[in-house]
Design a protein around this motif. Structure first.
Motif, PDB file in Angstrom:
ATOM      1  N   LYS A 198      -7.924  26.545 -38.599  1.00 51.90           N
ATOM      2  CA  LYS A 198      -8.130  25.110 -38.811  1.00 51.90           C
ATOM      3  C   LYS A 198      -6.833  24.338 -38.670  1.00 51.90           C
ATOM      4  O   LYS A 198      -6.829  23.167 -38.320  1.00 51.90           O
ATOM      5  N   ASN A 199      -5.722  24.960 -39.010  1.00 55.41           N
ATOM      6  CA  ASN A 199      -4.406  24.432 -38.674  1.00 55.41           C
ATOM      7  C   ASN A 199      -4.131  23.016 -39.187  1.00 55.41           C
ATOM      8  O   ASN A 199      -3.680  22.153 -38.429  1.00 55.41           O
ATOM      9  N   PRO A 200      -4.391  22.724 -40.482  1.00 58.78           N
ATOM     10  CA  PRO A 200      -4.075  21.380 -40.999  1.00 58.78           C
ATOM     11  C   PRO A 200      -2.565  21.135 -41.002  1.00 58.78           C
ATOM     12  O   PRO A 200      -1.767  22.072 -40.932  1.00 58.78           O
ATOM     13  N   ASP A 201      -2.179  19.884 -41.114  1.00 58.93           N
ATOM     14  CA  ASP A 201      -0.757  19.554 -41.209  1.00 58.93           C
ATOM     15  C   ASP A 201      -0.206  19.869 -42.600  1.00 58.93           C
ATOM     16  O   ASP A 201       0.954  20.272 -42.744  1.00 58.93           O
ATOM     17  N   ILE A 202      -1.025  19.649 -43.618  1.00 55.00           N
ATOM     18  CA  ILE A 202      -0.634  19.909 -45.012  1.00 55.00           C
ATOM     19  C   ILE A 202      -1.782  20.654 -45.690  1.00 55.00           C
ATOM     20  O   ILE A 202      -2.948  20.274 -45.537  1.00 55.00           O
ATOM     21  N   ILE A 203      -1.457  21.716 -46.412  1.00 53.20           N
ATOM     22  CA  ILE A 203      -2.468  22.491 -47.125  1.00 53.20           C
ATOM     23  C   ILE A 203      -2.071  22.587 -48.594  1.00 53.20           C
ATOM     24  O   ILE A 203      -0.934  22.943 -48.917  1.00 53.20           O
ATOM     25  N   CYS A 204      -3.024  22.295 -49.473  1.00 55.18           N
ATOM     26  CA  CYS A 204      -2.839  22.484 -50.908  1.00 55.18           C
ATOM     27  C   CYS A 204      -3.773  23.600 -51.366  1.00 55.18           C
ATOM     28  O   CYS A 204      -4.996  23.444 -51.296  1.00 55.18           O
ATOM     29  N   LEU A 205      -3.194  24.714 -51.810  1.00 58.38           N
ATOM     30  CA  LEU A 205      -3.995  25.827 -52.293  1.00 58.38           C
ATOM     31  C   LEU A 205      -3.854  25.949 -53.804  1.00 58.38           C
ATOM     32  O   LEU A 205      -2.746  25.895 -54.334  1.00 58.38           O
ATOM     33  N   GLN A 206      -4.983  26.109 -54.483  1.00 58.93           N
ATOM     34  CA  GLN A 206      -4.984  26.397 -55.910  1.00 58.93           C
ATOM     35  C   GLN A 206      -5.344  27.877 -56.100  1.00 58.93           C
ATOM     36  O   GLN A 206      -6.000  28.468 -55.264  1.00 58.93           O
ATOM     37  N   GLU A 207      -4.902  28.420 -57.218  1.00 58.30           N
ATOM     38  CA  GLU A 207      -5.065  29.854 -57.492  1.00 58.30           C
ATOM     39  C   GLU A 207      -4.520  30.674 -56.316  1.00 58.30           C
ATOM     40  O   GLU A 207      -5.134  31.623 -55.844  1.00 58.30           O
ATOM     41  N   TYR A 208      -3.342  30.271 -55.894  1.00 55.17           N
ATOM     42  CA  TYR A 208      -2.623  30.982 -54.839  1.00 55.17           C
ATOM     43  C   TYR A 208      -2.049  32.286 -55.383  1.00 55.17           C
ATOM     44  O   TYR A 208      -1.658  32.367 -56.551  1.00 55.17           O
ATOM     45  N   HIS A 209      -2.015  33.310 -54.537  1.00 60.07           N
ATOM     46  CA  HIS A 209      -1.364  34.568 -54.885  1.00 60.07           C
ATOM     47  C   HIS A 209      -0.441  34.975 -53.740  1.00 60.07           C
ATOM     48  O   HIS A 209      -0.843  34.915 -52.564  1.00 60.07           O
ATOM     49  N   PRO A 210       0.791  35.371 -54.027  1.00 62.92           N
ATOM     50  CA  PRO A 210       1.776  35.630 -52.963  1.00 62.92           C
ATOM     51  C   PRO A 210       1.471  36.835 -52.081  1.00 62.92           C
ATOM     52  O   PRO A 210       2.176  37.072 -51.095  1.00 62.92           O
ATOM     53  N   THR A 211       0.433  37.604 -52.398  1.00 65.94           N
ATOM     54  CA  THR A 211       0.052  38.725 -51.533  1.00 65.94           C
ATOM     55  C   THR A 211      -0.342  38.230 -50.144  1.00 65.94           C
ATOM     56  O   THR A 211      -0.132  38.906 -49.141  1.00 65.94           O
ATOM     57  N   TYR A 212      -0.920  37.014 -50.102  1.00 70.44           N
ATOM     58  CA  TYR A 212      -1.396  36.457 -48.836  1.00 70.44           C
ATOM     59  C   TYR A 212      -0.676  35.141 -48.571  1.00 70.44           C
ATOM     60  O   TYR A 212      -0.641  34.254 -49.430  1.00 70.44           O
ATOM     61  N   THR A 213      -0.119  35.030 -47.372  1.00 70.69           N
ATOM     62  CA  THR A 213       0.660  33.827 -47.067  1.00 70.69           C
ATOM     63  C   THR A 213       0.523  33.458 -45.603  1.00 70.69           C
ATOM     64  O   THR A 213       0.248  34.318 -44.747  1.00 70.69           O
ATOM     65  N   LEU A 214       0.698  32.179 -45.304  1.00 66.96           N
ATOM     66  CA  LEU A 214       0.669  31.703 -43.924  1.00 66.96           C
ATOM     67  C   LEU A 214       2.047  31.859 -43.298  1.00 66.96           C
ATOM     68  O   LEU A 214       3.064  31.918 -43.991  1.00 66.96           O
ATOM     69  N   SER A 215       2.093  31.908 -41.983  1.00 60.53           N
ATOM     70  CA  SER A 215       3.344  32.197 -41.293  1.00 60.53           C
ATOM     71  C   SER A 215       4.349  31.055 -41.434  1.00 60.53           C
ATOM     72  O   SER A 215       3.974  29.872 -41.454  1.00 60.53           O
ATOM     73  N   GLN A 216       5.594  31.431 -41.534  1.00 59.81           N
ATOM     74  CA  GLN A 216       6.693  30.469 -41.619  1.00 59.81           C
ATOM     75  C   GLN A 216       6.795  29.664 -40.327  1.00 59.81           C
ATOM     76  O   GLN A 216       7.187  28.491 -40.353  1.00 59.81           O
TER      77      GLN A 216
END
Length: 343
Positions: free
Chosen positions: A132-150
């Motif tokens: 979906k590639n949004p410009d800004i993403i706000c994630l709640q209940e985030y866990h560092p095991t899964y992350t988007l590319s730098q």
């Protein structure tokens, strides 16, 4: 009700109870939860109360009885609430190139606790966000095991919960972040973070919020297994915590030097006190250009809208979308605002 049968009188008595509950639900946005904490649960049940009163109205109409005026009256005075729960109109039709795409999603920690038996939930969420590639993403209940590319999102700000340490919030951005901050609420795993983001010639502040969880299952049978008095007491305490957290948030928002976008999981509905206080003069992206129920959480068959994207009046909202994907107990939402702010 002279001449009514005993059965008709019983039906009208039950009708009257639900009509009173509906009117109380209408009043809740103006009553601080700490005054009647247990009553605040009606803000979540308003869609059900509206439906029940509509059924009573149809029943009395079909029977040709004047008792229809009770439900007709309470439905008419709540027309504004009805319009906030369902929309027919859509967006402007402008494309992503016309604006800034912002997404909010409670990921339920990417299923690291195994709430779903489906395979690869975390990877599938990341694949969805990447596509979906949004410009800004706000994630709640985030866990560092899964992350988007730098490479895709060179700017980000994350803050783990001070209490839980294992999950928190994150803001991903394709645009430079020049300042960040967080509100760490007491005695809870919930928190709020924000980032000041430079978009071309302008700067905006994005709040990623996750207010006090109600710890309500999406399955009604799970709720019925809990003692009703205990359930109402627990939810009442959560509503009081939400009220205190909202007051803290509003103090932070008041100090923002930039126009604000508020995105995230409110854990309450658009007919609640906390929503009214947070919204203020801001625009609700769904109410502006959304369609359908706007549901972001489902209590079995009851569609609830408890996740929001609210925007300062300086922003022109072009589009709003709900994604119907079941990778969490919440559904992702997305809006597009015009890149040129109205100052």
């Amino acid at each position: 009700m002279k001449g009514s049968s005993f059965f008709g009188k019983v039906i009208f008595f039950v009708n009257s109870i639900f009509a009173i509950l509906l009117v109380l639900g209408y009043a809740l946005p103006y009553i601080p939860p700490h005054i009647f904490p247990r009553l605040s649960v009606l803000s979540l049940l308003l869609p059900v109360l509206l439906l029940i009163n509509a059924v009573f109205l149809v029943y009395w109409v079909l029977r040709g009885k004047r008792q229809l005026f009770l439900s007709a009256f309470v439905l008419i005075i709540g027309i504004g609430h009805i319009s906030s729960l369902y929309h027919f109109r859509g967006g402007s039709g402008l494309t992503h190139q016309d604006g800034l795409k912002i997404m909010s999603y409670n990921t339920r920690s990417f299923n690291i606790n195994g709430w779903s038996k489906e395979a690869n939930i975390g990877d599938r969420i990341i694949a969805f966000l990447t596509e979906k590639n949004p410009d800004i993403i706000c994630l709640q209940e985030y866990h560092p095991t899964y992350t988007l590319s730098q490479e895709q999102y060179p700017y980000q700000y994350k803050k783990m919960s001070e209490r839980s340490k294992i999950f928190g919030q994150i803001i991903y951005s394709k645009y430079p972040i020049i300042h960040t901050g967080a509100l760490d609420f007491k005695d809870t795993g919930n928190n709020v973070i924000y980032a000041d983001i430079v978009v071309e010639a302008d700067t905006l502040r994005v709040y990623n919020v996750h207010f006090q969880s109600l710890r309500v299952s999406s399955k009604l049978n799970a709720l019925t297994q809990e003692d009703s008095k205990r359930l109402l007491g627990r939810m009442g305490e959560a509503f009081k915590k939400q009220e205190a957290q909202v007051m803290e948030f509003l103090e932070s928002e008041k100090e923002s030097p930039y126009p604000v976008i508020v995105a995230g999981d409110f854990n309450n509905s658009s007919t609640s006190y906390m929503y009214r206080k947070i919204k203020g003069i801001k625009q609700d992206a769904y109410e502006k250009v959304g369609t359908g129920t706007g549901r972001t959480f489902t209590l079995d068959f009851i569609p609830l809208r408890i996740d929001f994207i609210l925007a300062d009046p300086k922003f022109e909202i072009l589009q709003f979308k709900n994604y119907d994907i079941e990778l969490s107990d919440h559904y992702p939402i997305e809006t597009v605002i015009h890149k040129k702010f109205k100052f």
